[in-house]
Structures are given as C-alpha cells and as structure tokens.
Scaffold this motif. Structure first.
Motif, PDB file in Angstrom:
ATOM      1  N   TRP A  99     -12.494  -5.571 113.195  1.00  0.00           N
ATOM      2  CA  TRP A  99     -12.867  -4.450 112.347  1.00  0.00           C
ATOM      3  C   TRP A  99     -11.723  -3.441 112.187  1.00  0.00           C
ATOM      4  CZ3 TRP A  99     -17.412  -3.632 109.496  1.00  0.00           C
ATOM      5  CH2 TRP A  99     -18.357  -4.656 109.619  1.00  0.00           C
ATOM      6  N   PHE A 345     -22.895  -6.936 103.985  1.00  0.00           N
ATOM      7  CA  PHE A 345     -22.562  -5.772 104.809  1.00  0.00           C
ATOM      8  C   PHE A 345     -22.745  -6.027 106.300  1.00  0.00           C
ATOM      9  CE2 PHE A 345     -26.854  -5.536 103.132  1.00  0.00           C
ATOM     10  CZ  PHE A 345     -27.631  -5.363 104.264  1.00  0.00           C
ATOM     11  N   LEU A 352     -21.894  -2.665 108.338  1.00  0.00           N
ATOM     12  CA  LEU A 352     -21.038  -1.693 107.664  1.00  0.00           C
ATOM     13  C   LEU A 352     -21.919  -0.672 106.955  1.00  0.00           C
ATOM     14  CD1 LEU A 352     -18.217  -0.749 106.668  1.00  0.00           C
ATOM     15  CD2 LEU A 352     -18.502  -2.323 104.731  1.00  0.00           C
ATOM     16  N   HIS A 354     -21.944   3.606 105.203  1.00  0.00           N
ATOM     17  CA  HIS A 354     -21.163   4.793 104.858  1.00  0.00           C
ATOM     18  C   HIS A 354     -22.086   5.921 104.421  1.00  0.00           C
ATOM     19  CE1 HIS A 354     -21.581   3.584 100.636  1.00  0.00           C
ATOM     20  NE2 HIS A 354     -21.027   2.429 100.929  1.00  0.00           N
ATOM     21  N   ALA A 360     -16.838   5.709 106.182  1.00  0.00           N
ATOM     22  CA  ALA A 360     -17.310   4.345 106.439  1.00  0.00           C
ATOM     23  C   ALA A 360     -17.358   4.121 107.944  1.00  0.00           C
ATOM     24  CB  ALA A 360     -16.408   3.319 105.774  1.00  0.00           C
ATOM     25  N   CYS A 362     -19.019   1.416 111.330  1.00  0.00           N
ATOM     26  CA  CYS A 362     -19.680   0.183 111.745  1.00  0.00           C
ATOM     27  C   CYS A 362     -20.493   0.470 112.995  1.00  0.00           C
ATOM     28  CB  CYS A 362     -18.685  -0.945 111.979  1.00  0.00           C
ATOM     29  SG  CYS A 362     -17.594  -0.734 113.403  1.00  0.00           S
ATOM     30  N   SER A 393     -19.015  -4.879  98.857  1.00  0.00           N
ATOM     31  CA  SER A 393     -18.381  -5.589  99.971  1.00  0.00           C
ATOM     32  C   SER A 393     -18.731  -7.075  99.892  1.00  0.00           C
ATOM     33  CB  SER A 393     -18.811  -5.002 101.324  1.00  0.00           C
ATOM     34  OG  SER A 393     -20.208  -5.055 101.477  1.00  0.00           O
TER      35      SER A 393
END
Length: 424
Positions: A99, A345, A352, A354, A360, A362, A393
């Motif tokens: 990541w 995602f 993920l 946001h 953003a 995780c 994404s």
C-alpha cells in the motif's frame, strides 16, 4: 598480442556464454517467469532465444497470472472554475502490495483521457471521439473508433472491457443509452441492445439484450470470462439482479441477488429505497455491495458510494446456482462518512476509503471481515483539488500483453519494441 592473462579472462566468459546457450527453452521459461517486467524488457535485447521465449503468448499469459496485483486510483480531470482557477489534468496513483503510493508517469495518457477499465495490464481510456487501449509497460496503444450510432449522450461509464481466458479474446462492450420518455431524472438507463467489439476485428456488432434497464453506472466487472453489472428485476427481494454476459457465447443470464435485509435507517424519505447497490470484484470473485441509501447523489450519475453505517459485501460463490455468501460486513461511523471509489476498492484484506476533503485511507478487514469503529485508518495521500465523488479505482498488474497483434481496424502506436541483436 594476447597474453596468457587475457586467455584466462576470456575462457570463463566463453564458458559462461556456452552454459547459457545450453539452457533448454523449458528451463529458461520457468526462470524468466519469476522475473519482474523491468528485467524481461531488458532481456528482450539479449538474444533471439530469450526474445522468443518472452514473446510467446503462453509465456505472456503465464507471467501475467503470476504478477502481483496493485490497486490503481484514477483522478479525473478537473476544469477551471471560480473555486479552482487552473485545470488539473487526469492523474493515476498506484498502491503496491504494501500500500505504498506512487504516481504513474504515463506518457501514453493525455490530459483529457478518462479511464474506464483495466484488464490484464491493459488500460482503457475514453476520449471525445475515440477509445484508447494502452499497455503502459510496452508503450503500445490501440486507437479505436466508437460505435457508429447516434448517441443521446455519450458517457465514459457506458463502456467496459473484458477478457475470456479460454478464447484469449479481448472485447469492448458499449451500453447504448436511450432516454426514457416521460421518466424522471434518476431512473435507470434504458437499452435494448449492447454493442461488442472484439480486438482484432474491423467493426462493432450489435447484440440484443433481454432487458430494457441497466444500472451500469453502479459498476461493471470482468471475472472469469464474463461481464457483470446490476439491472432492475421485479420479484426479487430488493428489486435488482446481477446480469451476467458471457464473453465467449455472448449470451445473457440474470442472477438472483442474495437475501438482503432491509436497512434500519429512519431519516430517509418514505419513498426512498432501503439500500444502495454497487458491483465490485474481490479475490477474482464478483461481489454485490450494499450500503444505506443516501439521496446526496442522483442515481443516473456515477458517484462513489457514501458509507455511513454498515456496508455488506456479498461474494458470488456459484454463478450456476445463484449462491452468495456474506464476505465482509463493515461498520463505519455515521458521524464521519467515508466514500469508496468504483468499481474495485478491496485488495489484500484492506479497504480503500476517502473523505470529503480528499484524504485517502486504508483500513484492515480484520478476522472474519467485521470492521468496527475502533479500527484505525492509515493515511495514504491527499488528492485535492480532485473531486472525492468522482475518483475511480481498478485492479492492475504489469504485463507484456502485446497490442499490435490485435490491430484489426484500430490504429496502432508504439514505442519501438526492444530488438534482439543479430545472431553472430
């Protein structure tokens, strides 16, 4: 005049070259499969034997199947306005296996290109008059004409792209949108056919669809040789179903959704649906995502899902039997709404997310997939001035999939493919 010392140096080098030349193609194939793309691109220049192995279609697909999968975040272009004085061209961010984030410096992506699909290392971009398919690692690209049909309004999410592993064919899908006369804004798109373009052919083909409505703005994914999206369906527990389009047979099959429970939210309008739905892919499986309904975005736009409360991710275990199971049930605090980009995602047991401000994050999907409010978020980046509700994404891997062999009626552009030196 050569000396004994020179002979001593040259003999090991000659022996080393001779040893390499004695490696069989099968052994060389297995060795090269374990190397990264950057090394393979260099080795294409080494000798004709290595070039032949690396360029072989079986090797290309075998290496692609072993390649690590990344999560790609696309940030669409932002035009100048009163609040944003300058134009921000489209950008791509890559999250690797750990990541860690990097910016994709893509010379093959123009500022106005809008990403709409990712498959086997190929990225598909929507443009005003054409479609573009790019392999960023090889530098090759295909430029294709759009379907020759009068459009009510052309949108990037009316296009998708997929691959069938048995036929090894890549196909573009176009969902032809027609206005519904007398219908209110927010209704699903109406279409009576889709158009299909097989890479390497010279035209789009029209295929009749079994249903008139389609919610492709809620995501389209390609899994195991089929495309999946959400459509309306009377008689199901939630009024929707998942449509499956087989890329080999080019046939449609509706799949019944899992037994979804009604949302317990009490602040929604009395005529609003209980849940909102999205389609995604997790671990190469199709998933149906449900979140509490939010009226902050119209249904006909492709806005990212706002998650304030519980989000369930149902995984399709058996398409033939319409069998689903609850893979994740994720609880996020209602006091701090988060958004999930479409369509993919979740990767590597992390999600993920946001926020409104462009941050953003995780989070771990711990244990049996239950997520609690106490789980800490890990900040990844801030993507302002890009809009939080328009990010996308996709799953992405680096591959050597060639595009020149699929030219057909498309225009091929390419950086010069590395050439092996002539045999001595």
């Amino acid at each position: 005049m050569a000396t004994d010392k020179d002979d001593h140096i040259e003999r090991p080098m000659e022996n080393h070259a001779a040893s390499i030349s004695r490696i069989t193609s099968d052994v060389l194939h297995e060795i090269l499969l374990r190397l990264p793309i950057s090394s393979l691109l260099r080795f294409l220049r080494t000798c004709h034997q290595w070039r032949d192995v690396i360029s072989d279609s079986c090797f290309v697909m075998g290496h692609a199947n072993r390649a690590p999968e990344h999560l790609l975040l696309f940030l669409p272009r932002v035009d100048a306005s009163e609040s944003h004085k300058t134009v921000s061209p489209g950008r791509i961010k890559i999250f690797d296996e750990k990541w860690s984030v990097s910016t994709w410096a893509a010379s093959s992506m123009d500022p106005d290109d809008h990403l709409f699909a990712s498959c086997n290392g190929l990225l598909c971009f929507y443009r005003k008059y054409t479609l573009k398919i790019v392999n960023p690692m090889t530098g090759q690209s295909l430029h294709l004409s759009k379907p020759d049909r009068k459009l009510f309004r052309d949108l990037y999410y009316l296009y998708s792209f997929g691959f069938h592993p048995a036929t090894r064919e890549y196909k573009l899908i176009y969902f032809h949108r027609e206005p519904r006369h007398g219908s209110l804004s927010g209704q699903p798109f109406c279409f009576d056919s889709i158009q299909v373009y097989t890479l390497g052919e010279d035209r789009w083909r029209e295929i009749r669809a079994p249903k008139e409505s389609c919610l492709v703005n809620l995501g389209v994914v390609n899994v195991d040789g089929a495309m999946y999206w959400i459509t309306e369906e009377e008689g199901t527990c939630c009024g929707v179903a998942v449509m499956r389009f087989d890329l080999r047979d080019e046939t449609f099959a509706p799949l019944r959704p899992p037994p979804l429970k009604a949302c317990e939210a009490t602040d929604r309008p009395c005529d609003a649906p209980d849940l909102s739905y999205h389609i995604t892919e997790v671990d190469r499986k199709v998933c149906l995502v449900t979140v509490p309904f939010s009226c902050s975005a119209p249904l006909w736009r492709r806005y990212n899902a706002e998650v304030a409360g519980r989000m369930d991710v149902w995984m399709l275990q058996s398409p033939a039997e319409d069998r689903w199971f609850l893979r994740y049930s994720i609880d996020l605090p209602a006091s701090a709404p988060r958004f999930v980009p479409q369509p993919c995602f979740i990767r590597g047991e992390k999600i993920l997310l946001h926020d409104h401000d462009g941050g953003a994050f995780c989070q771990d999907l711990q244990g049996d997939g239950m997520q609690t409010e106490d789980c800490s978020e890990v900040a990844l980046l801030n993507f302002r001035p890009y809009r939080y509700y328009e990010t996308q994404s996709y799953l992405y891997k680096e591959t050597l999939v060639p595009l020149d062999v699929y030219a057909g009626a498309a225009i091929v552009r390419s950086s010069r493919w590395p050439l092996a030196p002539p045999d001595v």
